[in-house]
Design a protein around this motif. Sequence first.
Motif, PDB file in Angstrom:
ATOM      1  N   GLU A  95      29.213  68.241  51.387  1.00 56.21           N
ATOM      2  CA  GLU A  95      28.093  67.382  51.042  1.00 56.21           C
ATOM      3  C   GLU A  95      28.534  65.929  51.190  1.00 56.21           C
ATOM      4  OE1 GLU A  95      25.262  66.602  47.203  1.00 56.21           O
ATOM      5  OE2 GLU A  95      26.205  68.542  47.434  1.00 56.21           O
ATOM      6  N   LYS A  96      27.722  65.152  51.903  1.00 55.42           N
ATOM      7  CA  LYS A  96      28.052  63.753  52.135  1.00 55.42           C
ATOM      8  C   LYS A  96      27.853  62.940  50.848  1.00 55.42           C
ATOM      9  CE  LYS A  96      27.241  60.031  55.318  1.00 55.42           C
ATOM     10  NZ  LYS A  96      26.325  58.966  55.301  1.00 55.42           N
ATOM     11  N   LEU A  97      28.880  62.181  50.493  1.00 54.27           N
ATOM     12  CA  LEU A  97      28.798  61.360  49.292  1.00 54.27           C
ATOM     13  C   LEU A  97      28.539  59.912  49.673  1.00 54.27           C
ATOM     14  CD1 LEU A  97      31.796  62.813  47.272  1.00 54.27           C
ATOM     15  CD2 LEU A  97      29.372  63.304  46.985  1.00 54.27           C
ATOM     16  N   GLU A  98      27.928  59.182  48.772  1.00 56.01           N
ATOM     17  CA  GLU A  98      27.634  57.782  48.991  1.00 56.01           C
ATOM     18  C   GLU A  98      28.926  56.976  48.974  1.00 56.01           C
ATOM     19  OE1 GLU A  98      26.255  59.752  46.772  1.00 56.01           O
ATOM     20  OE2 GLU A  98      24.314  59.987  47.709  1.00 56.01           O
ATOM     21  N   VAL A  99      28.962  55.943  49.786  1.00 54.82           N
ATOM     22  CA  VAL A  99      30.099  55.025  49.754  1.00 54.82           C
ATOM     23  C   VAL A  99      29.736  53.905  48.791  1.00 54.82           C
ATOM     24  CG1 VAL A  99      31.509  53.409  51.065  1.00 54.82           C
ATOM     25  CG2 VAL A  99      30.790  55.571  52.107  1.00 54.82           C
ATOM     26  N   ILE A 100      30.388  53.904  47.647  1.00 55.12           N
ATOM     27  CA  ILE A 100      30.163  52.863  46.650  1.00 55.12           C
ATOM     28  C   ILE A 100      31.300  51.863  46.797  1.00 55.12           C
ATOM     29  CG2 ILE A 100      29.961  52.325  44.185  1.00 55.12           C
ATOM     30  CD1 ILE A 100      27.665  54.078  45.186  1.00 55.12           C
ATOM     31  N   ALA A 101      30.944  50.619  47.063  1.00 52.94           N
ATOM     32  CA  ALA A 101      31.937  49.553  47.184  1.00 52.94           C
ATOM     33  C   ALA A 101      31.415  48.338  46.439  1.00 52.94           C
ATOM     34  CB  ALA A 101      32.180  49.214  48.656  1.00 52.94           C
ATOM     35  N   LEU A 102      32.342  47.517  45.972  1.00 54.84           N
ATOM     36  CA  LEU A 102      31.941  46.267  45.329  1.00 54.84           C
ATOM     37  C   LEU A 102      31.541  45.253  46.385  1.00 54.84           C
ATOM     38  CD1 LEU A 102      34.791  45.761  42.686  1.00 54.84           C
ATOM     39  CD2 LEU A 102      32.595  46.902  42.379  1.00 54.84           C
ATOM     40  N   THR A 103      30.604  44.406  46.037  1.00 54.36           N
ATOM     41  CA  THR A 103      30.280  43.270  46.900  1.00 54.36           C
ATOM     42  C   THR A 103      31.326  42.184  46.656  1.00 54.36           C
ATOM     43  OG1 THR A 103      28.935  42.168  45.234  1.00 54.36           O
ATOM     44  CG2 THR A 103      27.799  43.770  46.674  1.00 54.36           C
ATOM     45  N   GLU A 104      31.340  41.177  47.499  1.00 53.79           N
ATOM     46  CA  GLU A 104      32.264  40.056  47.311  1.00 53.79           C
ATOM     47  C   GLU A 104      32.015  39.384  45.960  1.00 53.79           C
ATOM     48  OE1 GLU A 104      35.382  37.680  47.976  1.00 53.79           O
ATOM     49  OE2 GLU A 104      34.750  39.089  49.510  1.00 53.79           O
ATOM     50  N   ILE A 105      30.759  39.249  45.578  1.00 49.13           N
ATOM     51  CA  ILE A 105      30.409  38.610  44.301  1.00 49.13           C
ATOM     52  C   ILE A 105      30.912  39.459  43.128  1.00 49.13           C
ATOM     53  CG2 ILE A 105      28.457  38.006  42.795  1.00 49.13           C
ATOM     54  CD1 ILE A 105      26.998  37.117  45.420  1.00 49.13           C
ATOM     55  N   GLU A 106      30.726  40.777  43.195  1.00 46.55           N
ATOM     56  CA  GLU A 106      31.195  41.661  42.127  1.00 46.55           C
ATOM     57  C   GLU A 106      32.715  41.644  42.033  1.00 46.55           C
ATOM     58  OE1 GLU A 106      27.567  44.972  42.317  1.00 46.55           O
ATOM     59  OE2 GLU A 106      29.318  45.190  43.623  1.00 46.55           O
ATOM     60  N   PHE A 107      33.379  41.677  43.186  1.00 44.46           N
ATOM     61  CA  PHE A 107      34.844  41.645  43.199  1.00 44.46           C
ATOM     62  C   PHE A 107      35.347  40.339  42.581  1.00 44.46           C
ATOM     63  CE2 PHE A 107      38.817  40.632  45.597  1.00 44.46           C
ATOM     64  CZ  PHE A 107      39.628  41.554  44.961  1.00 44.46           C
ATOM     65  N   SER A 108      34.746  39.222  42.956  1.00 46.59           N
ATOM     66  CA  SER A 108      35.144  37.921  42.393  1.00 46.59           C
ATOM     67  C   SER A 108      34.896  37.869  40.888  1.00 46.59           C
ATOM     68  CB  SER A 108      34.382  36.781  43.079  1.00 46.59           C
ATOM     69  OG  SER A 108      34.787  36.668  44.415  1.00 46.59           O
ATOM     70  N   ALA A 109      33.780  38.448  40.447  1.00 42.20           N
ATOM     71  CA  ALA A 109      33.474  38.470  39.014  1.00 42.20           C
ATOM     72  C   ALA A 109      34.568  39.220  38.251  1.00 42.20           C
ATOM     73  CB  ALA A 109      32.109  39.103  38.764  1.00 42.20           C
ATOM     74  N   LEU A 110      34.993  40.367  38.786  1.00 41.69           N
ATOM     75  CA  LEU A 110      36.063  41.136  38.147  1.00 41.69           C
ATOM     76  C   LEU A 110      37.372  40.354  38.146  1.00 41.69           C
ATOM     77  CD1 LEU A 110      36.001  44.858  39.335  1.00 41.69           C
ATOM     78  CD2 LEU A 110      35.712  43.977  37.036  1.00 41.69           C
ATOM     79  N   LEU A 111      37.697  39.801  39.292  1.00 36.72           N
ATOM     80  CA  LEU A 111      38.963  39.091  39.460  1.00 36.72           C
ATOM     81  C   LEU A 111      39.071  37.896  38.523  1.00 36.72           C
ATOM     82  CD1 LEU A 111      41.409  39.462  41.317  1.00 36.72           C
ATOM     83  CD2 LEU A 111      40.332  37.889  42.923  1.00 36.72           C
ATOM     84  N   ASN A 112      37.944  37.244  38.257  1.00 39.58           N
ATOM     85  CA  ASN A 112      37.950  36.007  37.472  1.00 39.58           C
ATOM     86  C   ASN A 112      37.565  36.188  36.008  1.00 39.58           C
ATOM     87  OD1 ASN A 112      38.733  34.360  39.701  1.00 39.58           O
ATOM     88  ND2 ASN A 112      36.665  34.604  40.503  1.00 39.58           N
ATOM     89  N   MET A 113      37.411  37.430  35.561  1.00 42.52           N
ATOM     90  CA  MET A 113      37.083  37.662  34.148  1.00 42.52           C
ATOM     91  C   MET A 113      38.227  37.196  33.260  1.00 42.52           C
ATOM     92  SD  MET A 113      35.404  41.470  34.022  1.00 42.52           S
ATOM     93  CE  MET A 113      35.166  41.498  32.248  1.00 42.52           C
ATOM     94  N   ASP A 114      37.899  36.588  32.150  1.00 41.79           N
ATOM     95  CA  ASP A 114      38.918  36.213  31.176  1.00 41.79           C
ATOM     96  C   ASP A 114      39.176  37.420  30.280  1.00 41.79           C
ATOM     97  OD1 ASP A 114      40.633  35.164  29.301  1.00 41.79           O
ATOM     98  OD2 ASP A 114      39.154  33.815  28.395  1.00 41.79           O
ATOM     99  N   LEU A 115      40.300  38.056  30.510  1.00 43.18           N
ATOM    100  CA  LEU A 115      40.659  39.242  29.732  1.00 43.18           C
ATOM    101  C   LEU A 115      41.926  39.000  28.926  1.00 43.18           C
ATOM    102  CD1 LEU A 115      39.888  41.883  32.501  1.00 43.18           C
ATOM    103  CD2 LEU A 115      38.558  41.446  30.432  1.00 43.18           C
ATOM    104  N   SER A 116      42.186  37.744  28.622  1.00 50.92           N
ATOM    105  CA  SER A 116      43.414  37.384  27.906  1.00 50.92           C
ATOM    106  C   SER A 116      43.495  38.042  26.527  1.00 50.92           C
ATOM    107  CB  SER A 116      43.543  35.868  27.786  1.00 50.92           C
ATOM    108  OG  SER A 116      42.398  35.320  27.169  1.00 50.92           O
ATOM    109  N   LYS A 117      42.368  38.392  25.955  1.00 53.30           N
ATOM    110  CA  LYS A 117      42.364  39.038  24.640  1.00 53.30           C
ATOM    111  C   LYS A 117      42.278  40.559  24.737  1.00 53.30           C
ATOM    112  CE  LYS A 117      40.436  35.233  21.936  1.00 53.30           C
ATOM    113  NZ  LYS A 117      40.295  34.116  22.825  1.00 53.30           N
ATOM    114  N   HIS A 118      42.298  41.081  25.969  1.00 52.62           N
ATOM    115  CA  HIS A 118      42.170  42.521  26.203  1.00 52.62           C
ATOM    116  C   HIS A 118      43.246  42.971  27.179  1.00 52.62           C
ATOM    117  CE1 HIS A 118      38.248  42.343  24.228  1.00 52.62           C
ATOM    118  NE2 HIS A 118      37.998  41.298  24.966  1.00 52.62           N
ATOM    119  N   LYS A 119      44.472  43.111  26.692  1.00 55.59           N
ATOM    120  CA  LYS A 119      45.612  43.416  27.563  1.00 55.59           C
ATOM    121  C   LYS A 119      45.386  44.674  28.403  1.00 55.59           C
ATOM    122  CE  LYS A 119      50.558  44.210  27.636  1.00 55.59           C
ATOM    123  NZ  LYS A 119      51.765  44.503  26.923  1.00 55.59           N
TER     124      LYS A 119
END
Length: 171
Positions: A1-25
């Motif tokens: 069965e063919k599965l969907e290709v789920i990928a992050l967009t550039e905006i979503e990837f940047s949002a993850l990369l730039n999240m402030d997680l300093s209080k969540h090791k």
Amino acid sequence: EKLEVIALTEIEFSALLNMDLSKHKKLDQVRDVFCFSCASGLRISDMQQLRREHIQRDEISLTVKKTKSELTIPLNSITASILNKYKDQYQPLPMISSQKLNTYIKELCKEAKIDEPIEIVRFRGAKRESTVYPKYELIHLHTGRKTFCTLSLEKGMSAEQVMSISGHTDY
């Protein structure tokens, strides 16, 4: 069965990369592992086997666990930065079990508001079944690899270059 290709967009990837997680090791480390996959195209099995000796100058050279083939991946600013963050630790990346990583990746993506509705359609015989999920529920470790390929192609990298870095052997 063919599965969907789920990928992050550039905006979503940047949002993850730039999240402030300093209080969540824990989430900070999970984000680093996931973003490393998104920026390198490495599978979880290869990130788990990654050792300092695989990292030379500006590239990673290792034998891919799944295919037993040699792979050379150039470091970029994102992968180099993540590796540098853990330079004082024995392991290059803060790896935990795949199961835990997948659980925390969903939590991380929910926190980053990666919640675009995604419809998944399946057929049971002639009956069409449609379910809508928030995108974060469909994101897992392998999404990093798919994100690498998708974003690299969108940025103009040739399919052959992407395949060379990711180790894909066919289109």
